[in-house]
Design a protein around this motif. Structure first.
Motif, mmCIF file in Angstrom:
data_model
loop_
_atom_site.group_PDB
_atom_site.id
_atom_site.type_symbol
_atom_site.label_atom_id
_atom_site.label_comp_id
_atom_site.label_asym_id
_atom_site.label_seq_id
_atom_site.Cartn_x
_atom_site.Cartn_y
_atom_site.Cartn_z
ATOM 1 N N ALA A 1 0.831 -1.206 0.000
ATOM 2 C CA ALA A 1 0.000 0.000 0.000
ATOM 3 C C ALA A 1 0.863 1.253 0.000
ATOM 4 C CB ALA A 1 -0.940 -0.013 1.196
ATOM 5 N N THR A 2 1.926 1.244 0.797
ATOM 6 C CA THR A 2 2.811 2.399 0.895
ATOM 7 C C THR A 2 3.493 2.686 -0.434
ATOM 8 O OG1 THR A 2 3.206 1.953 3.253
ATOM 9 C CG2 THR A 2 4.802 3.352 2.106
ATOM 10 N N GLN A 3 4.019 1.635 -1.081
ATOM 11 C CA GLN A 3 4.675 1.816 -2.372
ATOM 12 C C GLN A 3 3.686 2.293 -3.438
ATOM 13 O OE1 GLN A 3 6.424 -2.003 -3.127
ATOM 14 N NE2 GLN A 3 7.896 -1.833 -1.439
ATOM 15 N N SER A 4 2.478 1.759 -3.374
ATOM 16 C CA SER A 4 1.471 2.100 -4.376
ATOM 17 C C SER A 4 1.048 3.557 -4.270
ATOM 18 C CB SER A 4 0.248 1.187 -4.230
ATOM 19 O OG SER A 4 0.603 -0.156 -4.439
ATOM 20 N N ILE A 5 0.829 4.028 -3.042
ATOM 21 C CA ILE A 5 0.389 5.407 -2.893
ATOM 22 C C ILE A 5 1.533 6.364 -3.239
ATOM 23 C CG2 ILE A 5 0.935 5.799 -0.447
ATOM 24 C CD1 ILE A 5 -2.284 6.788 -2.355
ATOM 25 N N ALA A 6 2.771 5.954 -2.984
ATOM 26 C CA ALA A 6 3.918 6.780 -3.376
ATOM 27 C C ALA A 6 3.987 6.898 -4.900
ATOM 28 C CB ALA A 6 5.209 6.179 -2.824
ATOM 29 N N HIS A 7 3.725 5.782 -5.599
ATOM 30 C CA HIS A 7 3.721 5.798 -7.063
ATOM 31 C C HIS A 7 2.599 6.700 -7.580
ATOM 32 C CE1 HIS A 7 4.349 3.890 -11.094
ATOM 33 N NE2 HIS A 7 3.076 4.231 -11.232
ATOM 34 N N LEU A 8 1.412 6.578 -6.987
ATOM 35 C CA LEU A 8 0.275 7.374 -7.440
ATOM 36 C C LEU A 8 0.527 8.861 -7.233
ATOM 37 C CD1 LEU A 8 -2.556 6.937 -8.655
ATOM 38 C CD2 LEU A 8 -3.464 7.034 -6.336
ATOM 39 N N CYS A 9 1.140 9.199 -6.113
ATOM 40 C CA CYS A 9 1.442 10.603 -5.842
ATOM 41 C C CYS A 9 2.491 11.134 -6.818
ATOM 42 C CB CYS A 9 1.929 10.771 -4.414
ATOM 43 S SG CYS A 9 0.641 10.448 -3.191
ATOM 44 N N ALA A 10 3.444 10.269 -7.184
ATOM 45 C CA ALA A 10 4.446 10.673 -8.176
ATOM 46 C C ALA A 10 3.782 10.919 -9.526
ATOM 47 C CB ALA A 10 5.526 9.593 -8.300
ATOM 48 N N VAL A 11 2.787 10.095 -9.882
ATOM 49 C CA VAL A 11 2.038 10.303 -11.119
ATOM 50 C C VAL A 11 1.336 11.662 -11.079
ATOM 51 C CG1 VAL A 11 0.082 9.487 -12.513
ATOM 52 C CG2 VAL A 11 1.712 7.841 -11.563
ATOM 53 N N PHE A 12 0.723 11.968 -9.954
ATOM 54 C CA PHE A 12 -0.003 13.231 -9.827
ATOM 55 C C PHE A 12 0.961 14.410 -9.971
ATOM 56 C CE2 PHE A 12 -2.348 16.668 -7.867
ATOM 57 C CZ PHE A 12 -3.655 16.428 -8.286
ATOM 58 N N GLU A 13 2.165 14.294 -9.419
ATOM 59 C CA GLU A 13 3.150 15.370 -9.540
ATOM 60 C C GLU A 13 3.554 15.596 -10.997
ATOM 61 O OE1 GLU A 13 6.344 14.294 -6.986
ATOM 62 O OE2 GLU A 13 5.263 14.771 -5.133
ATOM 63 N N VAL A 14 3.684 14.514 -11.760
ATOM 64 C CA VAL A 14 3.996 14.655 -13.182
ATOM 65 C C VAL A 14 2.838 15.336 -13.909
ATOM 66 C CG1 VAL A 14 4.621 13.458 -15.314
ATOM 67 C CG2 VAL A 14 5.498 12.622 -13.125
ATOM 68 N N LEU A 15 1.608 14.988 -13.540
ATOM 69 C CA LEU A 15 0.438 15.620 -14.156
ATOM 70 C C LEU A 15 0.391 17.110 -13.827
ATOM 71 C CD1 LEU A 15 -2.218 12.828 -13.509
ATOM 72 C CD2 LEU A 15 -1.197 13.463 -15.703
ATOM 73 N N VAL B 1 -2.140 19.681 -16.199
ATOM 74 C CA VAL B 1 -3.487 19.134 -16.403
ATOM 75 C C VAL B 1 -4.094 18.588 -15.114
ATOM 76 C CG1 VAL B 1 -3.035 18.568 -18.818
ATOM 77 C CG2 VAL B 1 -2.583 16.853 -17.046
ATOM 78 N N SER B 2 -3.448 18.803 -13.978
ATOM 79 C CA SER B 2 -3.932 18.205 -12.732
ATOM 80 C C SER B 2 -5.308 18.729 -12.317
ATOM 81 C CB SER B 2 -2.931 18.445 -11.594
ATOM 82 O OG SER B 2 -2.722 19.831 -11.394
ATOM 83 N N GLU B 3 -5.720 19.879 -12.870
ATOM 84 C CA GLU B 3 -7.050 20.401 -12.548
ATOM 85 C C GLU B 3 -8.156 19.468 -13.028
ATOM 86 O OE1 GLU B 3 -8.335 23.455 -15.884
ATOM 87 O OE2 GLU B 3 -6.219 23.732 -15.369
ATOM 88 N N HIS B 4 -7.829 18.627 -13.999
ATOM 89 C CA HIS B 4 -8.815 17.687 -14.524
ATOM 90 C C HIS B 4 -8.835 16.367 -13.747
ATOM 91 C CE1 HIS B 4 -9.584 20.143 -18.063
ATOM 92 N NE2 HIS B 4 -8.278 20.247 -18.263
ATOM 93 N N VAL B 5 -7.922 16.192 -12.800
ATOM 94 C CA VAL B 5 -7.715 14.886 -12.162
ATOM 95 C C VAL B 5 -8.047 14.949 -10.683
ATOM 96 C CG1 VAL B 5 -6.038 13.045 -11.722
ATOM 97 C CG2 VAL B 5 -5.874 14.403 -13.820
ATOM 98 N N LEU B 6 -8.752 13.918 -10.210
ATOM 99 C CA LEU B 6 -8.917 13.747 -8.773
ATOM 100 C C LEU B 6 -8.495 12.339 -8.412
ATOM 101 C CD1 LEU B 6 -11.696 11.903 -7.981
ATOM 102 C CD2 LEU B 6 -12.795 13.926 -8.916
#
Length: 399
Positions: free
Chosen positions: A240-254, A259-264
């Motif tokens: 879970a920890t690794q997964s949420i870190a990956h997801l947060c890294a994806v959001f930072e790239v967005l 385009v992060s305004e389009h993403v939740l």
């Protein structure tokens, strides 16, 4: 069973009138051009595949596959998506190409359905696959390209909900370790957006209050980047920890894409949990309650074709965009009408050819003997909606 009438067609299939086809082709062209600008090359695969290869590997449940037998008795399927066929090609014909591979497609797919109103058995998908890159940058690229593709398709107001399968898997294994059936039931509730059923499944587990709260808390994990912090506090599981870190890294790239305004972030959004292995997402247009695109990471698929590679991608649900989103307005271009008498046919048709070579749309019409509009088949009167009318009449009348 009564014999179908001459104008009937099978349930779940549709005819596309000229105006709808114009909209479909415009969306197809705009989106594929957008994907090409991102470096994605178009691929076409067969409509029919072997059941034992692509059919089994597909994310589509077996009962939704259209199956048929060839002359040798081998079971075939109509393709139900493009991801599995592309995985087959990547593992064979493209095995020597440099990674990562960026591939795009637009094609019709087929899924057997019960006879329910509004459900289609044949529909179009336009999408991409990014193969050979397991980084947050790759996941962010397909999400950003999905956003650009929706805009190219004329969808102006939408939101992308993004989750991660690994976070849920880690949380469930931490709270109810080894209880596979119970974990699957909880996933089914989230997949179907049945949050009442999800809570009932939690109650049936008879957990202590702290563990029960951990499972219920995931329903509140929706929002912006702050969800990453709340999720990290919810589970100490390594997965879970690794997964949420990956997801947060994806959001930072967005965020870097702008385009992060389009993403939740929505950690209840898990996609098909038997298929996706990491980040998953769905796009919702303001006009529709059902997704207009979906995608995510599926790192286990290609190994079914003998090549173990990470992959991520998405598909636009093109039919939903055609039918439910009004962003692209197609204005029918009226043709030039060239009408002519029999004696001036060659002159008129030569002019029609000249105009067509210049990119003009031209319709030709033979005039009846008395100079009225008619047609060669029935001789009856006809009306053509034209932008301009050019007449080649009798020799005396001139042009």
């Amino acid at each position: 069973m009564s014999k179908p009438k001459g104008f009937e067609k099978p349930t779940g299939f549709r005819d596309y009138t000229p105006h709808v086809v114009s909209k479909l082709r415009t969306i197809e062209r705009n989106v594929l051009e957008c994907m090409e600008r991102w470096g994605y090359r178009q691929i076409i695969t067969p409509t029919i595949e072997y059941y034992d290869t692509v059919g089994v590997a597909s994310s589509t449940s077996d009962r939704k596959l259209f199956k048929l037998l060839n002359s040798r008795g081998t079971t075939l399927v109509l393709r139900s998506d493009l991801t599995a066929p592309i995985a087959r090609v990547v593992s064979s014909m493209l095995k020597d190409e440099q990674l990562p591979l960026r591939l795009s497609y637009h094609a019709n797919v087929f899924r057997s359905i019960e006879e329910e109103a509004g459900r289609e058995a044949e529909f179009f998908q336009t999408g991409v696959e990014l193969v050979g890159d397991d980084s947050p940058e790759a996941d962010a690229e397909v999400v950003a390209l999905a956003i650009a593709s929706l805009q190219a398709a004329g969808v102006s107001s939408f939101k992308i909900a993004m989750g991660h399968m690994g976070f849920l898997n880690g949380l469930l294994e931490e709270v109810i370790p080894g209880q596979t059936a119970e974990q699957e039931q909880l996933k089914e509730g989230l997949l179907g957006r049945d949050y009442v059923g999800y809570r009932q499944s939690i109650e049936a587990l008879n957990l202590e209050p702290k563990l029960k709260e951990q499972l219920e808390a995931i329903l509140r994990l929706r929002g912006g980047k702050e969800v990453c912090t709340h999720a990290a506090e919810l589970s100490s599981s390594a997965e879970a920890t690794q997964s949420i870190a990956h997801l947060c890294a994806v959001f930072e790239v967005l965020e870097a894409y702008g385009v992060s305004e389009h993403v939740l972030i929505d950690l209840t959004m898990i996609g098909d949990f038997s298929y996706y292995t990491g980040m998953t997402f769905e796009g919702y247009a303001a006009e529709l309650g059902s997704p207009v695109c979906s995608g995510g990471r599926y790192d286990n698929l290609l190994q079914q074709f003998g090549r173990s590679l990470p992959a991520t991608g998405f598909a636009l649900k093109t039919n939903r965009i055609i039918d439910g989103v009004h962003g692209i307005i197609i204005e029918e271009k009226k043709p030039i009408l060239i009408q002519y008498s029999p004696k001036r046919r060659a002159e008129a048709l030569t002019e029609a050819a000249r105009l067509r070579s210049m990119g003009q749309n031209v319709v030709t019409l033979l005039l009846s003997k008395d100079g009225a509009e008619g047609n060669a088949v029935s001789g009856g009167a006809t009306t053509v909606q034209a932008e301009q009318v050019i007449t080649y009449g009798s020799e005396e009348g001139g042009r």
